[in-house]
Scaffold this motif. Structure first.
Motif, PDB file in Angstrom:
ATOM      1  N   LYS B 439       3.379  -7.468  -3.217  1.00  0.00           N
ATOM      2  CA  LYS B 439       2.429  -6.375  -3.373  1.00  0.00           C
ATOM      3  C   LYS B 439       3.000  -5.103  -2.787  1.00  0.00           C
ATOM      4  O   LYS B 439       2.961  -4.037  -3.384  1.00  0.00           O
ATOM      5  N   LYS B 440       3.534  -5.286  -1.617  1.00  0.00           N
ATOM      6  CA  LYS B 440       4.112  -4.187  -0.880  1.00  0.00           C
ATOM      7  C   LYS B 440       5.252  -3.547  -1.671  1.00  0.00           C
ATOM      8  O   LYS B 440       5.190  -2.375  -2.042  1.00  0.00           O
ATOM      9  N   THR B 442       6.493  -3.810  -4.656  1.00  0.00           N
ATOM     10  CA  THR B 442       6.338  -3.346  -6.029  1.00  0.00           C
ATOM     11  C   THR B 442       5.580  -2.027  -6.084  1.00  0.00           C
ATOM     12  O   THR B 442       5.849  -1.187  -6.937  1.00  0.00           O
ATOM     13  N   HIS B 443       4.658  -1.856  -5.205  1.00  0.00           N
ATOM     14  CA  HIS B 443       3.747  -0.749  -5.392  1.00  0.00           C
ATOM     15  C   HIS B 443       3.903   0.393  -4.402  1.00  0.00           C
ATOM     16  O   HIS B 443       3.280   1.420  -4.547  1.00  0.00           O
ATOM     17  N   SER B 444       4.724   0.219  -3.413  1.00  0.00           N
ATOM     18  CA  SER B 444       4.837   1.282  -2.429  1.00  0.00           C
ATOM     19  C   SER B 444       6.172   2.006  -2.577  1.00  0.00           C
ATOM     20  O   SER B 444       7.206   1.386  -2.766  1.00  0.00           O
ATOM     21  N   LYS B 449       5.227   2.719   4.858  1.00  0.00           N
ATOM     22  CA  LYS B 449       4.266   1.704   4.438  1.00  0.00           C
ATOM     23  C   LYS B 449       4.959   0.354   4.323  1.00  0.00           C
ATOM     24  O   LYS B 449       4.428  -0.677   4.681  1.00  0.00           O
TER      25      LYS B 449
END
Lengths: 485, 485
Positions: B439-440, B442-444, B449
């Motif tokens: 999640k981290k 891929t999307h940040s 972050k």
């Protein structure tokens, strides 16, 4: 033997089966030496067209090259050359990647379906049944749509989630499949005409049993493929090897008849084939276990839009040291042996493929005898129809599938992860929170620990909320997609 | 009409179907007024035993009470009284809880199977086939073992994890089922005898199609039941209501024939039945939605060893305000209406049950005509066999199942949780960790972050390890249970 090649003229009258040409069976009763998995031997009979409509489709150049030989030897050659051609083709296809393999499995499946359905038409002289040829193929399409859709949604989750139309198809997949099937079902009911009632029901049953045997099982072949190419190649090779080995052992040592259904099969071929296949499977497993290309599950990388061929090999493909039993230690003077655990699994696969697998062949053999046909079709010169070659493969595929599900794979972490991702964020939170708290409350008697547990749970929930906030673009589509109707 | 009641003497000869008694069909061609879902009307013919072996099993006291009536009216009464008795029985059973319901579904399924298989035996005069009666029932047991086992493992997860023998059965469930089936398959192959080849294959197909129709679908009935008793009661009631309503509308207004297959069905009955059923379903949905007993999924509480009847009702059972379309607003002078969303779903269920559902009845009707039988059996006086009453129920159950899967239920959080619990602790860690990190990453795009994400992930992994240490007694059995072979 020529009677064998004629269609049973009487159609579906079961009473008439009792008294038709016992001669043919008597002729068959002399012992032959054919492979275990081969319904009827063609070794000593030239290939004969199935009906006047078919023709001997042996390639011209092959006929020419073998012109001088007596028919018996000519057929040996045709069969041998085409066996080698098929096996080479098989290796070629393996190197063409998963999409090619899936297409091949699908082609084989469609051809098998066509062969069996065509026999049904001939048996029942049912060419003029209203709509039926269309309906059979329509059912085939529906069932395939259902199965391939399920596989796609399972293994291409990432791709499916990205493309809007695929999302829709995946979300309502079962409903769409059911509606498609239902349309066919209603068409069948509406197509019923008084003149053909019973015939139409026979063909309905014939189609559905064929779907059950061919389509369901060939879908399992594809699922095995996704677990890793090794799970596709080893079972298929085992069956091919057992076919050939049982044939050779039967040819050289065959004396004792095995089963009345296939009078050319012998115990010698059966037992020799078993040992040869186990050794072959064991060596093949050793060779393939070394290569990531065969060992890794077929995954789809949605970023590069390609199949992944790299992975951390599962523990069954990592060399391990096994202590030999005391008796073997004395004979071999080794104490331990290094093996891939997969090699041990291959022994079970080989044993099934050569001991139980042939029953698939016996079944097909009995079916062919019941309907007085020699082969399912005349597709491969010297071999008969595609179905004649695949009768044992389907049973083997089902076994491999059940074997993987029961002994190899626990619940698949990446699938659970995928399901977790498919939940609504609120549900996701609920699940993880519940998980932590349930674990805590059930097993702790210490009040202090409980407090810590709850704190952790809430802390985690809080973090998750923040995560979802940060990545709003991911959260919103999930919410939208799974909002109840 | 008496020809209808004789078995087709000629056995499986399809050619002979073309020229047998057109007379009987001509007799049928006069228009009747029977319900949509009822293959052949018994309204004007007294019930006649299926064969000399069967007897008219109308209860003695009923025969006595109706002694003075002409046969036609006597049959009306028998049928009516038994309809009411069956419907009352249905309500009684609902109050007996899920185990009783499951047993009833199972009993009905076994009876249906027996009825269809018995027809097969009669059609093919196949009483003397070696092993076959045994094999048919053996296949029934195997398939039931497979399906009920799957359901048990799904819905009684907590119970299964507690009991050691159940754990073993659940872990290897597919393998055991497959082995059982395979034993039957091999027995079939070994039981093949030259004299009966074709007959044996016919009976094999007959058994498997019956399994497909009866067992698979009755398993879906049980799965619907677990989603909440309302999903079991409403579809069944809809079909019963449609049967009765179509019959009544046909009786009073029937003029126009609907389908040749069931000449007693009329368009008036079909359309009248549809509207009556929609209204009935709408009201029934309203009544049942109010009661937790019907609405809650059937859960099993492993601590009290009993079924749970309490839950937070899902949102489809919570009253909501709907704005009416403008045209309806003018007519009714209301602007909004309060409904349970389930009431709207009930409209779809009713529509299916009364528009497509009858095709199940037509199919059964065609089947009975094809094999020249009047009813599947003679189990319920005035109604015929159990299968005569359940022909539409099975199709309806499948629709309900697909409907729930597609439109009602997203992925089930508690099932995902259960799967998570079934993973090995190491896999569990992997999953959650992967989940966070994926999640981290891929999307940040923000490096800061990312660092926080990794920190959280590791922190969580650490906490989880501590958890597992604290509760060693939980961790060890999981590890033991799922260690690879």
């Amino acid at each position: 033997m020529t009677e064998l090649r004629k269609r049973g003229g009487g159609g579906g009258d079961p009473d008439s089966t009792d008294n038709i040409s016992d001669k043919e069976a008597d002729l068959d009763d002399r012992l032959g030496t054919d492979g275990e998995c081969d319904g009827d031997s063609k070794a000593d009979t030239p290939d004969v067209p199935l009906s006047t409509a078919d023709t001997d489709n042996t390639p011209q150049y092959l006929n020419k090259a073998l012109e001088g030989l007596p028919p018996r030897w000519k057929n040996y050659w045709i069969r041998g050359v085409l066996s080698i051609a098929m096996i080479s083709g098989f290796f070629l296809i393996i190197y063409m990647g998963p999409i090619a393999l899936i297409l091949i499995v699908m082609t084989v499946q469609i051809k098998c379906f066509q062969e069996i359905i065509t026999i049904g038409y001939r048996v029942y002289h049912s060419y003029e049944l209203p709509w039926f040829r269309t309906l059979s193929w329509y059912f085939l399409i529906c069932v395939n749509y259902f199965f391939y859709g399920e596989t796609l949604a399972d293994y291409f989750g990432a791709l499916v989630q990205r493309e809007e139309p695929l999302q829709f198809l995946s979300r309502y997949h079962r409903f769409i499949s059911f509606a498609l099937y239902l349309a066919g079902f209603c068409m069948f009911v509406l197509s019923l005409v008084k003149k053909h009632y019973r015939l139409q029901f026979y063909m309905f049953a014939w189609t559905h049993v064929t779907l059950l045997i061919v389509v369901t099982q060939s879908h399992l072949v594809i699922q095995n493929l996704f677990e890793g190419k090794i799970w596709f190649i080893v079972p298929i090779s085992i069956v091919i090897c057992n076919d050939i080995m049982a044939y050779l052992f039967g040819f050289f040592f065959g004396r004792t008849p095995l089963i009345k259904l296939s009078p050319k099969k012998t115990w010698e071929g059966f037992i020799g084939g078993y040992f040869a296949t186990v050794v072959f499977g064991f060596i093949l497993a050793y060779l393939l276990s070394q290569c990531q290309y065969f060992v890794c599950p077929v995954g789809f990388n949605s970023e590069t839009n390609s199949f992944t061929v790299e992975c951390e090999p599962s523990e069954i493909f990592l060399m391990q040291e096994y202590t030999l039993p005391a008796t073997l230690q004395n004979i071999l003077t080794w104490k331990t042996v290094n093996l891939y655990p997969f090699q041990i699994h291959s022994i079970f696969l080989s044993s099934f493929g050569s001991l139980i697998g042939p029953f698939g062949g016996f079944f097909a053999s009995g079916f062919k005898r019941a309907f007085k046909i020699k082969d399912f079709a005349n597709t491969i010169p010297g071999h008969g129809g595609i179905m004649d070659r695949f009768d044992c493969q389907y049973l083997m595929a089902t076994f491999t599938h059940v074997y993987i599900a029961s002994f190899i794979r626990g619940p698949n972490p990446s699938k659970v992860l995928q399901q977790l991702l498919m939940l609504q964020p609120v549900q996701q939170l609920g699940t993880t929170w519940e998980y932590l708290v349930v674990k805590k409350e059930t097993h702790s008697t210490n009040n202090n620990k409980k407090k810590i547990g709850c704190f952790i749970a809430f802390f985690y929930v809080d973090l998750r909320i923040n995560f979802n906030m940060l990545h709003g673009e991911q959260t919103v589509p999930i919410l939208k997609r799974y909002r109840r109707s």
